[in-house]
Motif scaffolding. Structure first.
Motif, PDB file in Angstrom:
ATOM      1  N   ASP A   1      73.267  48.700  15.284  1.00 55.86           N
ATOM      2  CA  ASP A   1      72.770  50.080  16.050  1.00 55.86           C
ATOM      3  C   ASP A   1      74.393  50.553  16.479  1.00 55.86           C
ATOM      4  OD1 ASP A   1      71.158  52.044  16.959  1.00 55.86           O
ATOM      5  OD2 ASP A   1      71.582  50.683  19.205  1.00 55.86           O
ATOM      6  N   SER A   2      75.007  49.542  17.043  1.00 50.10           N
ATOM      7  CA  SER A   2      76.911  50.843  17.595  1.00 50.10           C
ATOM      8  C   SER A   2      76.668  51.173  16.916  1.00 50.10           C
ATOM      9  CB  SER A   2      77.094  49.567  17.905  1.00 50.10           C
ATOM     10  OG  SER A   2      78.438  50.041  18.385  1.00 50.10           O
ATOM     11  N   MET A   3      77.176  50.310  15.590  1.00 46.04           N
ATOM     12  CA  MET A   3      77.956  51.214  13.805  1.00 46.04           C
ATOM     13  C   MET A   3      77.717  52.673  13.597  1.00 46.04           C
ATOM     14  SD  MET A   3      78.844  49.635  10.244  1.00 46.04           S
ATOM     15  CE  MET A   3      77.158  49.885   9.981  1.00 46.04           C
ATOM     16  N   VAL A   4      75.996  52.588  13.758  1.00 45.98           N
ATOM     17  CA  VAL A   4      74.923  53.840  13.135  1.00 45.98           C
ATOM     18  C   VAL A   4      75.427  54.754  14.205  1.00 45.98           C
ATOM     19  CG1 VAL A   4      73.014  55.162  13.062  1.00 45.98           C
ATOM     20  CG2 VAL A   4      73.613  52.917  11.727  1.00 45.98           C
ATOM     21  N   GLY A   5      75.634  54.527  15.687  1.00 42.92           N
ATOM     22  CA  GLY A   5      75.888  55.664  16.915  1.00 42.92           C
ATOM     23  C   GLY A   5      77.370  55.583  16.772  1.00 42.92           C
ATOM     24  N   SER A   6      78.377  54.884  16.344  1.00 42.25           N
ATOM     25  CA  SER A   6      79.383  55.962  16.716  1.00 42.25           C
ATOM     26  C   SER A   6      79.947  56.512  14.959  1.00 42.25           C
ATOM     27  CB  SER A   6      80.526  54.488  16.556  1.00 42.25           C
ATOM     28  OG  SER A   6      81.850  54.906  16.142  1.00 42.25           O
TER      29      SER A   6
ATOM     30  N   SER B   1      68.554  59.654  14.960  1.00 35.39           N
ATOM     31  CA  SER B   1      67.789  58.986  16.376  1.00 35.39           C
ATOM     32  C   SER B   1      68.351  57.797  16.106  1.00 35.39           C
ATOM     33  CB  SER B   1      66.608  59.836  15.999  1.00 35.39           C
ATOM     34  OG  SER B   1      66.120  58.199  14.767  1.00 35.39           O
ATOM     35  N   GLY B   2      67.858  57.654  17.203  1.00 34.26           N
ATOM     36  CA  GLY B   2      67.722  55.642  17.482  1.00 34.26           C
ATOM     37  C   GLY B   2      66.371  55.137  17.104  1.00 34.26           C
ATOM     38  N   VAL B   3      67.576  53.586  17.151  1.00 33.12           N
ATOM     39  CA  VAL B   3      65.968  52.394  16.187  1.00 33.12           C
ATOM     40  C   VAL B   3      65.891  51.735  17.268  1.00 33.12           C
ATOM     41  CG1 VAL B   3      66.373  50.674  14.317  1.00 33.12           C
ATOM     42  CG2 VAL B   3      67.581  52.658  13.909  1.00 33.12           C
ATOM     43  N   ASP B   4      64.604  51.060  17.175  1.00 32.89           N
ATOM     44  CA  ASP B   4      63.839  50.141  17.594  1.00 32.89           C
ATOM     45  C   ASP B   4      64.676  48.581  17.067  1.00 32.89           C
ATOM     46  OD1 ASP B   4      62.501  48.720  19.085  1.00 32.89           O
ATOM     47  OD2 ASP B   4      60.760  49.491  18.504  1.00 32.89           O
ATOM     48  N   VAL B   5      65.337  48.549  17.589  1.00 37.24           N
ATOM     49  CA  VAL B   5      65.922  47.301  16.446  1.00 37.24           C
ATOM     50  C   VAL B   5      65.801  45.670  17.242  1.00 37.24           C
ATOM     51  CG1 VAL B   5      67.811  48.336  15.996  1.00 37.24           C
ATOM     52  CG2 VAL B   5      67.553  47.002  18.181  1.00 37.24           C
ATOM     53  N   ALA B   6      64.414  46.392  18.165  1.00 32.16           N
ATOM     54  CA  ALA B   6      64.295  44.681  18.863  1.00 32.16           C
ATOM     55  C   ALA B   6      62.678  44.589  18.006  1.00 32.16           C
ATOM     56  CB  ALA B   6      63.662  44.927  20.403  1.00 32.16           C
ATOM     57  N   SER B   7      62.084  45.312  17.567  1.00 34.67           N
ATOM     58  CA  SER B   7      60.545  45.121  16.896  1.00 34.67           C
ATOM     59  C   SER B   7      61.433  45.105  15.589  1.00 34.67           C
ATOM     60  CB  SER B   7      60.081  46.746  17.196  1.00 34.67           C
ATOM     61  OG  SER B   7      59.533  47.008  18.802  1.00 34.67           O
ATOM     62  N   LEU B   8      62.326  45.641  15.048  1.00 36.30           N
ATOM     63  CA  LEU B   8      61.938  45.073  13.839  1.00 36.30           C
ATOM     64  C   LEU B   8      63.027  43.788  13.377  1.00 36.30           C
ATOM     65  CD1 LEU B   8      62.954  46.445  10.940  1.00 36.30           C
ATOM     66  CD2 LEU B   8      65.904  46.675  11.970  1.00 36.30           C
ATOM     67  N   ALA B   9      63.574  43.081  14.737  1.00 37.71           N
ATOM     68  CA  ALA B   9      64.239  41.848  14.548  1.00 37.71           C
ATOM     69  C   ALA B   9      62.832  40.859  14.170  1.00 37.71           C
ATOM     70  CB  ALA B   9      64.914  41.842  15.587  1.00 37.71           C
ATOM     71  N   GLN B  10      61.632  41.015  15.316  1.00 34.69           N
ATOM     72  CA  GLN B  10      60.739  40.459  16.021  1.00 34.69           C
ATOM     73  C   GLN B  10      59.878  40.331  14.685  1.00 34.69           C
ATOM     74  OE1 GLN B  10      60.091  38.279  19.271  1.00 34.69           O
ATOM     75  NE2 GLN B  10      59.043  37.572  16.983  1.00 34.69           N
ATOM     76  N   ASN B  11      60.111  41.569  13.946  1.00 37.47           N
ATOM     77  CA  ASN B  11      58.280  41.318  12.980  1.00 37.47           C
ATOM     78  C   ASN B  11      59.466  40.796  11.568  1.00 37.47           C
ATOM     79  OD1 ASN B  11      56.788  43.394  14.466  1.00 37.47           O
ATOM     80  ND2 ASN B  11      57.893  45.476  13.478  1.00 37.47           N
TER      81      ASN B  11
ATOM     82  N   ALA C   1      67.173  35.413  17.684  1.00 36.50           N
ATOM     83  CA  ALA C   1      68.310  36.631  17.740  1.00 36.50           C
ATOM     84  C   ALA C   1      69.817  36.513  17.800  1.00 36.50           C
ATOM     85  CB  ALA C   1      69.272  34.423  18.917  1.00 36.50           C
ATOM     86  N   ARG C   2      69.801  35.779  16.041  1.00 39.69           N
ATOM     87  CA  ARG C   2      70.958  36.255  14.881  1.00 39.69           C
ATOM     88  C   ARG C   2      70.646  37.435  14.694  1.00 39.69           C
ATOM     89  NH1 ARG C   2      71.056  35.715   9.558  1.00 39.69           N
ATOM     90  NH2 ARG C   2      69.054  34.366   9.381  1.00 39.69           N
ATOM     91  N   TYR C   3      69.237  38.269  14.675  1.00 38.57           N
ATOM     92  CA  TYR C   3      68.427  39.339  14.121  1.00 38.57           C
ATOM     93  C   TYR C   3      68.737  40.403  15.358  1.00 38.57           C
ATOM     94  CZ  TYR C   3      65.898  37.990   9.623  1.00 38.57           C
ATOM     95  OH  TYR C   3      65.146  37.452   8.003  1.00 38.57           O
ATOM     96  N   GLN C   4      68.762  39.706  16.645  1.00 38.49           N
ATOM     97  CA  GLN C   4      69.418  40.796  17.132  1.00 38.49           C
ATOM     98  C   GLN C   4      70.621  41.399  17.456  1.00 38.49           C
ATOM     99  OE1 GLN C   4      67.236  38.910  20.612  1.00 38.49           O
ATOM    100  NE2 GLN C   4      64.751  39.801  20.520  1.00 38.49           N
ATOM    101  N   LYS C   5      71.456  39.744  17.442  1.00 36.10           N
ATOM    102  CA  LYS C   5      72.683  40.503  17.285  1.00 36.10           C
ATOM    103  C   LYS C   5      73.186  41.675  16.734  1.00 36.10           C
ATOM    104  CE  LYS C   5      77.292  37.962  17.611  1.00 36.10           C
ATOM    105  NZ  LYS C   5      77.758  37.112  17.896  1.00 36.10           N
ATOM    106  N   GLN C   6      73.100  40.296  15.125  1.00 33.04           N
ATOM    107  CA  GLN C   6      73.149  41.654  13.785  1.00 33.04           C
ATOM    108  C   GLN C   6      73.108  42.821  13.925  1.00 33.04           C
ATOM    109  OE1 GLN C   6      71.460  39.317  10.833  1.00 33.04           O
ATOM    110  NE2 GLN C   6      73.416  38.174  10.783  1.00 33.04           N
TER     111      GLN C   6
END
Length: 704
Positions: A677-682, A48-58, A667-672
């Protein structure tokens, strides 16, 4: 307590509340981060997908919140301190106001006036008046001479066949000597020897002065502040300079007896100075309208006795529109007239386009925008040779006389000219009239009972004579306005009224207790007062200020009375909690028996003493000076307030810096996390592909 009147722009946040909020926020962030981590684990196994935006903000919030909360807590503490300081300063200013009300000697001198003959005189007492009783007898009132002409058929009846003429009014004060001119006609200096005011000197003894300056005759009406040569010289100089439009002319007293007139320009001849006890009212003012030519007037000048009323109108065509104004020059000279006309024309035009100047005997009007200027013209003032014209000429002349036209109702010749001089026996005058052919037959007479006279009265057995019916120099601080004569002495008493004073002294108690209470509330850690309570806990400054106030108010006065030396002797007392009270009975006794002591104790005997004065000013005066310094921009409370605000500004700058750093971290967290997320999808995609391959291989071997 009046602390509700104090306003604050920030609300106080309690330390406990801040800590609780910080703990709650941290717990919420921790829970959010745990949930995000669980999502990652689940996503790796379930795809399943991950909410990376919420994770970075938290994660950013988890790092930011403790630091931001710590800074905000410091800002809140400073804001609370500023609020507390403002409350204390407000109550100090209220105490200052209460003390100011009793710091001047005149504040202790409210008097009730009793006058047994209000029909004959009225009485007003200033703050400097003292209690006492006086007897006043009035034998005559001051009045001005009124001279009335023979009658005329109407207000417009010609007096001299349509030809202008002059009235001469001559003062009648005995002993006036206009002095002797030196006769010099070729120098920039000339003298009048030994001019003398009358036996009973009056500022109106000299009705006219004339002099020739640079070939031009100038006339004016002397108006000195006092009947002395020094003041006469000062007045003549002031008026001559106004008429001349420069500071070139000077008038000085020489040897204490002579008047010297001079020009700073050596080539400018000053001659023929004449003082006179007569003044001439000309129906033709002698002003010159000059020669008009499109946009200029050449040779215009004010009259022999220059007056701002010498010109009745001015007109000019501006861009085809005719503008007409009544000149309102501030001084009787052409430069001043030009400035006045410019101001008036600009006001009418609604712009600064029009300019009016005067140079080399030429008055000119110009337009900055190039509007056509034409039809310029001045109209000199002149008065008709009629009863109405004579009245207008006298009133416009401002020579110390007033005129009015009266109609006595007679069947024939009911219109008469009445001329009134100034009050006082020295202000008598005579009237004559003449034209170029000699004397005219306008006869004036003074009716019985209307001669110039002084007020004659007796106060406390001493006789006085004054030119005015308003008497200010007999009883100190008291003005008598005489209205009629008395058959028996009027009794005037001034009794001290302490009602207003006692109100002020009671207000002082309230003001001090409010000040004392706000100090208690702001420094008490258990205070329940909204907004200001416990905002200055541990701050010694306000407690020190309170101690200084107690010392100033309750130590012996710097200007003690003979018997009463401190507030405690007047009925003031402090209880164990520092609350001030006033024993009204004791106060009444002291005010009755030791009033002068109380006045000196509070005021030092001064009125309106400057706060910069080093003189001892009594309890109230000294306290006001001290409070003025304390409440000033360099006072300790203002300094502390400024320091707290400066510190808060630095904290707010740190919040801005923290936010900038957190934005970069986010911004750094969002990029990382995007890369993750891309790697997990792959990986998930590879897992799906491998599973499909293995499933195919298994089917091949198992024939399924």
């Amino acid at each position: 307590m009046a602390t509700t009147a104090v306003s604050s722009t920030t609300a106080t946040t309690g330390t406990g509340a801040t800590a609780a909020a910080t703990t709650s926020t941290a717990a919420q962030l921790a829970a959010a981060n745990k949930a995000s981590a669980q999502k990652i684990i689940s996503s790796l196994s379930a795809g399943s997908g991950v909410d990376v935006a919420s994770l970075a903000q938290n994660l950013v919030d988890a790092e930011k919140a403790p630091q931001a909360n710590a800074i905000n807590a410091k800002i809140a503490k400073n804001d609370a301190k500023v609020s507390g300081m403002s409350a204390v300063m407000f109550m100090m200013s209220e105490l200052q106001n209460a003390l100011t009300a009793v710091k001047d000697k005149d504040s202790f001198n409210t008097l009730n006036i009793t006058n047994s003959n209000t029909g004959a005189l009225s009485v007003v007492a200033a703050g400097s008046a003292v209690a006492g009783q006086h007897s006043v007898s009035i034998s005559s009132l001051s009045q001005a001479q009124r001279s009335i002409s023979a009658g005329f058929a109407s207000s417009s009846t010609p007096i001299n066949g349509g030809t202008s003429f002059a009235l001469t009014l001559t003062g009648g004060n005995i002993g006036v000597f206009p002095g002797t001119p030196d006769g010099v006609t070729t120098s920039n200096i000339t003298t009048i020897a030994a001019p003398t005011f009358g036996a009973s000197p009056s500022v109106t003894d000299f009705k006219n002065f004339s002099i020739t300056v640079g070939g031009k005759s100038i006339g004016l009406t002397p108006n000195p502040n006092s009947a002395t040569l020094i003041d006469l010289a000062a007045d003549l100089q002031k008026q001559l300079r106004a008429i001349d439009g420069s500071t070139d002319l000077s008038v000085n007293v020489q040897g204490g007896t002579d008047l010297v007139f001079s020009s700073a320009t050596s080539s400018r001849v000053v001659s023929s100075p004449v003082l006179s006890k007569s003044t001439v009212i000309n129906l033709d003012t002698g002003a010159t309208a000059g020669t008009a030519d499109a946009a200029t007037i050449t040779g215009a000048s004010f009259g022999t006795n220059p007056s701002v009323n010498d010109f009745s109108s001015f007109s000019v065509s501006i861009g085809g529109t005719v503008r007409t104004v009544i000149p309102t020059s501030s001084a009787p000279n052409m430069s001043s007239l030009a400035s006045s006309l410019q101001f008036q024309l600009r006001a009418i035009e609604g712009s600064d386009d029009i300019s009016v100047g005067y140079a080399n005997s030429v008055l000119s009007v110009t337009s900055a925008s190039g509007k056509a200027i034409a039809g310029i013209g001045l109209t000199k003032q002149s008065y008709a040779d009629t009863p109405s014209g004579v009245v207008d000429a006298i009133n416009a002349g401002n020579r110390g006389y007033k005129a009015q036209l009266v109609n006595d109702g007679s069947s024939t010749n009911p219109y008469k000219i009445m001329i009134t001089g100034a009050n006082g026996s020295t202000e008598s005058f005579s009237v004559s009239s003449s034209d170029t052919n000699g004397s005219l037959g306008i006869n004036f007479a003074t009716p019985t009972g209307y001669a110039a006279s002084d007020a004659n009265f007796i106060v406390d057995g001493i006789g006085y004579s004054r030119k005015s019916n308003t008497i200010t120099d007999v009883v100190p601080g008291v003005t008598f306005s005489l209205k009629g004569t008395t058959s028996t002495s009027a009794s005037v008493s001034f009794d001290r009224d302490t009602t207003d004073l006692k109100t002020k002294l009671t207000t002082l108690v309230t003001a001090y207790n409010d000040f004392n209470d706000i100090v208690n509330q702001t420094t008490d850690p258990k205070s329940t007062l909204d907004t200001y309570g416990k905002t200055l806990v541990g701050d010694s400054t306000v407690k020190l200020i309170r101690q200084q106030m107690r010392t100033l108010l309750f130590s012996p006065s710097s200007t003690p009375g003979k018997t009463i030396t401190s507030l405690s002797q007047m009925g003031y007392s402090l209880d164990q909690k520092g609350v001030l009270s006033l024993d009204a009975t004791k106060l009444d006794t002291v005010l009755q028996n030791n009033y002068d002591d109380v006045t000196k104790l509070f005021t030092g005997g001064y009125n309106k003493l400057s706060t910069y004065s080093t003189l001892s000013a009594g309890i109230a005066g000294d306290a006001v000076k001290k409070l003025t310094n304390m409440l000033g921009p360099t006072g300790s409370l203002a300094t502390k307030t400024n320091n707290a605000n400066t510190e808060s500004d630095k904290y707010r700058a740190r919040l801005v810096t923290l936010q900038t750093r957190m934005d970069a971290l986010l911004a750094r967290y969002q990029k990382q996390f995007a890369s993750m997320d891309s790697m997990v999808g792959s990986v998930n995609s590879q897992k799906t592909s491998l599973k499909a391959t293995f499933d195919g291989m298994m089917a091949t071997y198992t024939n399924k």
